[in-house]
Design a protein around this motif. Structure first.
Motif, PDB file in Angstrom:
ATOM      1  N   ARG A  58      55.142  59.863  45.302  1.00 12.66           N
ATOM      2  CA  ARG A  58      56.040  60.764  44.571  1.00 12.66           C
ATOM      3  C   ARG A  58      55.385  62.097  44.273  1.00 12.66           C
ATOM      4  O   ARG A  58      56.035  63.040  43.870  1.00 12.66           O
ATOM      5  CB  ARG A  58      56.479  60.111  43.269  1.00 12.66           C
ATOM      6  N   SER A  92      49.785  57.213  33.146  1.00 15.60           N
ATOM      7  CA  SER A  92      51.239  57.336  33.266  1.00 15.60           C
ATOM      8  C   SER A  92      51.927  56.283  32.394  1.00 15.60           C
ATOM      9  O   SER A  92      52.917  56.569  31.707  1.00 15.60           O
ATOM     10  CB  SER A  92      51.650  57.184  34.727  1.00 15.60           C
ATOM     11  N   ASP A 132      61.056  60.074  36.334  1.00 10.59           N
ATOM     12  CA  ASP A 132      60.178  59.871  37.489  1.00 10.59           C
ATOM     13  C   ASP A 132      59.282  61.088  37.728  1.00 10.59           C
ATOM     14  O   ASP A 132      58.123  60.951  38.117  1.00 10.59           O
ATOM     15  CB  ASP A 132      60.989  59.559  38.738  1.00 10.59           C
ATOM     16  N   THR A 133      59.817  62.281  37.465  1.00 10.01           N
ATOM     17  CA  THR A 133      59.012  63.498  37.586  1.00 10.01           C
ATOM     18  C   THR A 133      57.892  63.493  36.556  1.00 10.01           C
ATOM     19  O   THR A 133      56.738  63.810  36.872  1.00 10.01           O
ATOM     20  CB  THR A 133      59.903  64.745  37.422  1.00 10.01           C
ATOM     21  N   GLU A 135      65.565  52.383  30.763  1.00 10.24           N
ATOM     22  CA  GLU A 135      64.973  52.995  31.958  1.00 10.24           C
ATOM     23  C   GLU A 135      63.445  53.032  31.847  1.00 10.24           C
ATOM     24  O   GLU A 135      62.737  52.706  32.798  1.00 10.24           O
ATOM     25  CB  GLU A 135      65.531  54.409  32.142  1.00 10.24           C
ATOM     26  N   ARG A 160      60.523  51.039  34.082  1.00  7.93           N
ATOM     27  CA  ARG A 160      59.398  51.705  34.760  1.00  7.93           C
ATOM     28  C   ARG A 160      58.075  51.070  34.331  1.00  7.93           C
ATOM     29  O   ARG A 160      57.189  50.877  35.156  1.00  7.93           O
ATOM     30  CB  ARG A 160      59.367  53.198  34.447  1.00  7.93           C
ATOM     31  N   MET A 186      56.518  60.862  35.170  1.00 10.20           N
ATOM     32  CA  MET A 186      55.548  59.836  35.581  1.00 10.20           C
ATOM     33  C   MET A 186      54.618  60.382  36.659  1.00 10.20           C
ATOM     34  O   MET A 186      53.395  60.195  36.595  1.00 10.20           O
ATOM     35  CB  MET A 186      56.273  58.605  36.141  1.00 10.20           C
ATOM     36  N   MET A 242      63.995  63.906  42.111  1.00 11.41           N
ATOM     37  CA  MET A 242      63.747  62.721  41.277  1.00 11.41           C
ATOM     38  C   MET A 242      64.337  62.942  39.889  1.00 11.41           C
ATOM     39  O   MET A 242      64.571  64.069  39.464  1.00 11.41           O
ATOM     40  CB  MET A 242      62.240  62.458  41.150  1.00 11.41           C
ATOM     41  N   SER A 243      64.507  61.846  39.167  1.00 11.37           N
ATOM     42  CA  SER A 243      64.955  61.944  37.783  1.00 11.37           C
ATOM     43  C   SER A 243      63.861  62.608  36.954  1.00 11.37           C
ATOM     44  O   SER A 243      62.697  62.686  37.369  1.00 11.37           O
ATOM     45  CB  SER A 243      65.248  60.545  37.219  1.00 11.37           C
TER      46      SER A 243
END
Length: 125
Positions: A2, A72, A34-35, A83, A87, A37, A30-31
Motif C-alpha cells: 500500500r 501502525s 488505510d491511508t 472498521e 484492521r 495505516m 484507499m480509504s
C-alpha cells in the motif's frame, strides 16, 4: 503493498550513512483509514532508516516490517470503530511470515509494556 518508503543514503569510504531524505509513496484511492495505516507504517521505515544501529538490530532480528506493523497497530488502537477493529484483527492475524510473524514477535516483546517502552527501544536521535 500500500506504500513505499525510499530513503536516500550516502557512502563514505564504504560506510553507508542516512541522508535524512525520504520519499513516501502511498497508493491512491484507499480509504482514509488505510491511508493512515500505510503512512504510519512507511513513516516508521523513514524513522528506522535514520538510525543505522536500530535498522541493523531490527534487520538482524528479522522484525523491521513487524515493527512498522506494530507502530501502525498502536496508531490504529486509538480508535474503536468496527472498521478499525477489523484492521487491528487483520494485522494481528496476518499469516505472512514477514509482516504477520514479525508483528507478533514485536507485539510479544511489548505485551506487558507501555508506549514509553517502545519509544525507549527505538531510541531517539
Amino acid at each position: 503493498v500500500r506504500g513505499l518508503c525510499v530513503s536516500e543514503f550516502k557512502r563514505v569510504k564504504n560506510v553507508q550513512y542516512p541522508a535524512h531524505r525520504h520519499k513516501i509513496y502511498i497508493l491512491s484511492g484507499m480509504s482514509i483509514l488505510d491511508t493512515e495505516m500505510a503512512l504510519a507504517h512507511e513513516m516508521t521505515h523513514a524513522f528506522i532508516n535514520e538510525r543505522p544501529a536500530l535498522r541493523q538490530k531490527l534487520r538482524q532480528r528479522g522484525i523491521e516490517e513487524g515493527m512498522c506493523q506494530f507502530i501502525s497497530f498502536i496508531y490504529l488502537s486509538r480508535g474503536n470503530t468496527e472498521e478499525i477493529l477489523a484492521r487491528l484483527k487483520g494485522i494481528a492475524h496476518n499469516r505472512n511470515p514477514i509482516y504477520g510473524e514479525g508483528f507478533r514477535k514485536v507485539h510479544n516483546m511489548f505485551k506487558d509494556g507501555t508506549t514509553d517502552d517502545v519509544v525507549a527501544y527505538l531510541g531517539t536521535p
